[in-house]
Write a protein that holds these residues in place. Structure first.
Motif, mmCIF file in Angstrom:
data_model
loop_
_atom_site.group_PDB
_atom_site.id
_atom_site.type_symbol
_atom_site.label_atom_id
_atom_site.label_comp_id
_atom_site.label_asym_id
_atom_site.label_seq_id
_atom_site.Cartn_x
_atom_site.Cartn_y
_atom_site.Cartn_z
ATOM 1 N N ASN A 59 0.806 -1.229 0.000
ATOM 2 C CA ASN A 59 0.000 0.000 0.000
ATOM 3 C C ASN A 59 0.835 1.273 0.000
ATOM 4 O OD1 ASN A 59 0.699 -0.805 2.689
ATOM 5 N ND2 ASN A 59 -0.667 0.792 3.452
ATOM 6 N N TYR B 2 3.234 2.003 -2.340
ATOM 7 C CA TYR B 2 3.867 2.194 -3.639
ATOM 8 C C TYR B 2 2.862 2.560 -4.718
ATOM 9 C CZ TYR B 2 8.127 0.086 -1.799
ATOM 10 O OH TYR B 2 9.266 -0.169 -1.072
ATOM 11 N N ASP B 3 3.301 3.475 -5.610
ATOM 12 C CA ASP B 3 2.580 3.672 -6.858
ATOM 13 C C ASP B 3 2.692 2.394 -7.683
ATOM 14 O OD1 ASP B 3 3.652 7.135 -7.473
ATOM 15 O OD2 ASP B 3 2.313 6.257 -5.976
ATOM 16 N N TYR C 88 -0.315 5.805 -4.897
ATOM 17 C CA TYR C 88 -0.671 5.117 -3.652
ATOM 18 C C TYR C 88 -1.283 6.053 -2.640
ATOM 19 C CZ TYR C 88 3.041 7.065 -0.714
ATOM 20 O OH TYR C 88 3.828 7.903 0.032
ATOM 21 N N ASP D 103 -4.674 7.668 -4.470
ATOM 22 C CA ASP D 103 -5.372 6.790 -5.415
ATOM 23 C C ASP D 103 -5.711 7.513 -6.710
ATOM 24 O OD1 ASP D 103 -7.258 4.282 -3.509
ATOM 25 O OD2 ASP D 103 -5.216 4.335 -4.307
ATOM 26 N N ARG E 241 -6.730 -1.218 -6.989
ATOM 27 C CA ARG E 241 -5.874 -2.065 -6.162
ATOM 28 C C ARG E 241 -6.656 -2.585 -4.969
ATOM 29 N NH1 ARG E 241 -1.213 1.906 -5.021
ATOM 30 N NH2 ARG E 241 -0.403 0.272 -3.687
ATOM 31 N N ASN F 194 -5.429 -3.549 -1.465
ATOM 32 C CA ASN F 194 -4.243 -3.574 -0.598
ATOM 33 C C ASN F 194 -4.241 -4.770 0.346
ATOM 34 O OD1 ASN F 194 -3.101 -1.232 -1.682
ATOM 35 N ND2 ASN F 194 -4.242 0.092 -0.289
#
Length: 115
Positions: free
Chosen positions: A30, A32-33, A53, A56, A72, A74
């Motif tokens: 969670n 990291y891009d 990240y 969003d 995503r 997470n």
């Protein structure tokens, strides 16, 4: 050790939909891009979508804007790409990647759009 495993590719007709995903382990997911790239035969690797990240925030290549959605999960260390209204030109191997750790790549997942 960072490990990236993409899945969900397949054969789909033009206009159809497909959902691909990748599981990334070995990092605090969670923080990291994340990005999706694709590479078609004989072409350079192309950035398709990116997800920031922190907020969003989503960015897309013009060629997929309005058709693809990056997201995503997470809790499951999973990055997702929902692809709708697929076109022949979307045929490629798709890869997810971590921009700040871009030396790590998975095996990719093949998406083929064909009638």
């Amino acid at each position: 050790q960072v490990r990236i495993v993409e899945s969900g590719g397949g054969l789909v007709q033009p206009g159809g939909s497909l959902r691909i995903s990748c599981v990334i382990t070995g990092i605090t997911f969670n923080l990291y891009d994340m990005t999706w790239f694709r590479q078609a035969p004989g072409k350079e690797r192309e950035l398709v979508a990116q997800l920031n990240y922190y907020k969003d925030e989503e960015t897309y290549a013009d060629s997929v804007k309005g058709r693809f959605t990056i997201s995503r999960d997470n809790a499951k260390n999973t990055l997702i790409l929902q692809m709708n209204k697929l076109k022949y030109d979307d045929t490629a191997m798709y890869y997810c990647n971590i921009p700040s750790l871009n030396q790590y790549w998975g095996q990719g997942t093949q998406v083929t759009v064909s009638s």
